[in-house]
Design a protein around this motif. Structure first.
Motif, mmCIF file in Angstrom:
data_model
loop_
_atom_site.group_PDB
_atom_site.id
_atom_site.type_symbol
_atom_site.label_atom_id
_atom_site.label_comp_id
_atom_site.label_asym_id
_atom_site.label_seq_id
_atom_site.Cartn_x
_atom_site.Cartn_y
_atom_site.Cartn_z
ATOM 1 N N ALA A 174 -2.204 8.125 2.839
ATOM 2 C CA ALA A 174 -3.144 8.047 1.720
ATOM 3 C C ALA A 174 -4.359 8.945 1.952
ATOM 4 C CB ALA A 174 -3.581 6.604 1.493
ATOM 5 N N TYR A 217 -4.222 4.031 6.822
ATOM 6 C CA TYR A 217 -2.976 4.620 6.320
ATOM 7 C C TYR A 217 -3.148 6.126 6.140
ATOM 8 C CZ TYR A 217 1.383 4.926 3.670
ATOM 9 O OH TYR A 217 2.652 5.239 3.240
ATOM 10 N N TYR A 225 0.808 -1.218 0.000
ATOM 11 C CA TYR A 225 0.000 0.000 0.000
ATOM 12 C C TYR A 225 0.845 1.273 0.000
ATOM 13 C CZ TYR A 225 0.737 -0.325 5.106
ATOM 14 O OH TYR A 225 1.286 -0.425 6.357
ATOM 15 N N GLN A 226 2.049 1.227 0.613
ATOM 16 C CA GLN A 226 2.909 2.413 0.584
ATOM 17 C C GLN A 226 3.316 2.766 -0.842
ATOM 18 O OE1 GLN A 226 3.421 -0.320 2.483
ATOM 19 N NE2 GLN A 226 4.104 0.232 4.560
ATOM 20 N N TYR A 239 -4.627 6.042 -4.552
ATOM 21 C CA TYR A 239 -4.937 6.324 -3.145
ATOM 22 C C TYR A 239 -6.042 5.403 -2.653
ATOM 23 C CZ TYR A 239 -2.075 10.591 -2.944
ATOM 24 O OH TYR A 239 -1.033 11.483 -2.940
ATOM 25 N N TYR A 293 1.568 2.145 -3.544
ATOM 26 C CA TYR A 293 0.407 2.762 -4.199
ATOM 27 C C TYR A 293 0.342 4.257 -3.880
ATOM 28 C CZ TYR A 293 -1.881 -1.554 -5.796
ATOM 29 O OH TYR A 293 -2.191 -2.716 -6.454
ATOM 30 N N ALA A 294 0.520 4.617 -2.614
ATOM 31 C CA ALA A 294 0.444 6.029 -2.233
ATOM 32 C C ALA A 294 1.596 6.833 -2.825
ATOM 33 C CB ALA A 294 0.439 6.160 -0.709
ATOM 34 N N GLY A 315 -3.052 12.472 1.262
ATOM 35 C CA GLY A 315 -2.834 12.667 -0.169
ATOM 36 C C GLY A 315 -4.131 12.769 -0.941
ATOM 37 N N ARG A 316 -5.065 11.868 -0.653
ATOM 38 C CA ARG A 316 -6.357 11.913 -1.347
ATOM 39 C C ARG A 316 -7.127 13.170 -0.958
ATOM 40 N NH1 ARG A 316 -10.728 7.108 -0.684
ATOM 41 N NH2 ARG A 316 -11.090 8.205 1.287
ATOM 42 N N ALA A 336 -4.595 1.977 -1.993
ATOM 43 C CA ALA A 336 -3.831 1.932 -0.741
ATOM 44 C C ALA A 336 -4.759 1.802 0.453
ATOM 45 C CB ALA A 336 -2.966 3.184 -0.620
#
Length: 279
Positions: free
Chosen positions: A132, A129, A96-97, A119, A99-100, A135-136, A122
């Motif tokens: 994410a 997380y 998942y990291q 995002y 992906y972000a 960021g999203r 993730a």
């Protein structure tokens, strides 16, 4: 400020330590909320060469690709960064990291749709997380989708994040909604988590101005300038307080300095026109 979050397994981490390569650290805040900052040491040719040696020794380690992708991203080599994150995810589809991190690079390349998809991916893997969510949330905020952005920043905060960007960016939404007391509280929390970043001081100062508290606003803007004297916004904000106090000469100097730093910064240009026109 976007944070490319390296995730090191034992193999990659050991290789990095043996070779003396600089590890990556996430930046805290930035005016755009999350955009990538180039840090020379972390995106240097020497560091990337060290990371490439780690990959040569561990060609099937997804974590090594993720770390080198982060270094490429910080160096502005976005296509190489994407290639490394793609490889990391081929090797570990639940990373998942990565992906972000890939989402942040996609945002910097202007591919907002792919960034949103990553995002989401993730968060499907790790619903707690915070990177994410932040960021999203910034992706939504910059698209004007403030309710969704607010929900994401809230979720990161409810998950007990220590990342000041969550508070800073939620503060920006409170500010946009003219909820300045709440904004000040969030900016203050961001400052407590990252006292050397000028952005939350500027944000808090703007809300103080909106509430008529020019003295606290002026203090915050001056602090922002002392922390980083190369930010046009800080000088323009300081100039605005001078202008409100009727000191047009000092206001003109600060607006002019802001324009020297960023000739396209419209608030400084408009402010300078006002004080010169009223002189």
């Amino acid at each position: 400020m976007g944070a490319l979050a390296p995730h090191l397994g034992k193999t990659a981490a050991a290789g990095l330590l043996l070779m003396g390569a600089a590890l990556l650290s996430g930046c805290q805040t930035d005016t755009g909320g999350d955009m990538m900052k180039v840090e020379r040491a972390q995106g240097s040719d020497q560091n990337i060469a060290s990371l490439s040696a780690v990959i040569a020794a561990n060609p099937n380690d997804p974590e090594a690709y993720n770390v080198r992708g982060s270094a490429y991203g910080r160096a502005g080599e976005f296509r190489r960064a994407l290639s490394d994150f793609n490889r990391a995810l081929e090797l570990n589809p639940r990373f998942y990291q990565a992906y972000a991190n890939r989402a942040l690079v996609e945002r910097n390349m202007g591919d907002q749709a792919s960034a949103l998809k990553d995002y989401n991916a993730a968060l499907q893997i790790n619903a707690r997380y915070d990177v994410a969510y932040i960021g999203r949330g910034n992706l939504y905020r910059q698209a004007g989708r403030l309710d969704q952005a607010f929900a994401d920043f809230n979720q990161a905060i409810q998950n007990e994040t220590t990342d000041p960007r969550a508070y800073h960016n939620r503060g920006l939404i409170y500010q946009a909604r003219k909820q300045h007391n709440q904004a000040i509280e969030d900016f203050s929390t961001a400052i407590s988590l990252s006292s050397t970043s000028p952005e939350p001081y500027n944000g808090r100062g703007i809300s103080y101005l909106a509430l008529g508290d020019d003295d606290n606003a002026f203090s915050d803007f001056n602090t922002a300038i002392n922390l980083n004297g190369n930010v046009a916004e800080s000088w323009a904000n300081q100039a605005l307080v001078y202008e409100r106090r009727g000191d047009k000469a000092k206001a003109a100097r600060s607006y002019s300095h802001a324009l020297q730093l960023d000739p396209k910064y419209e608030p400084a240009r408009a402010g300078l026109a006002r004080v010169k026109g009223g002189a």
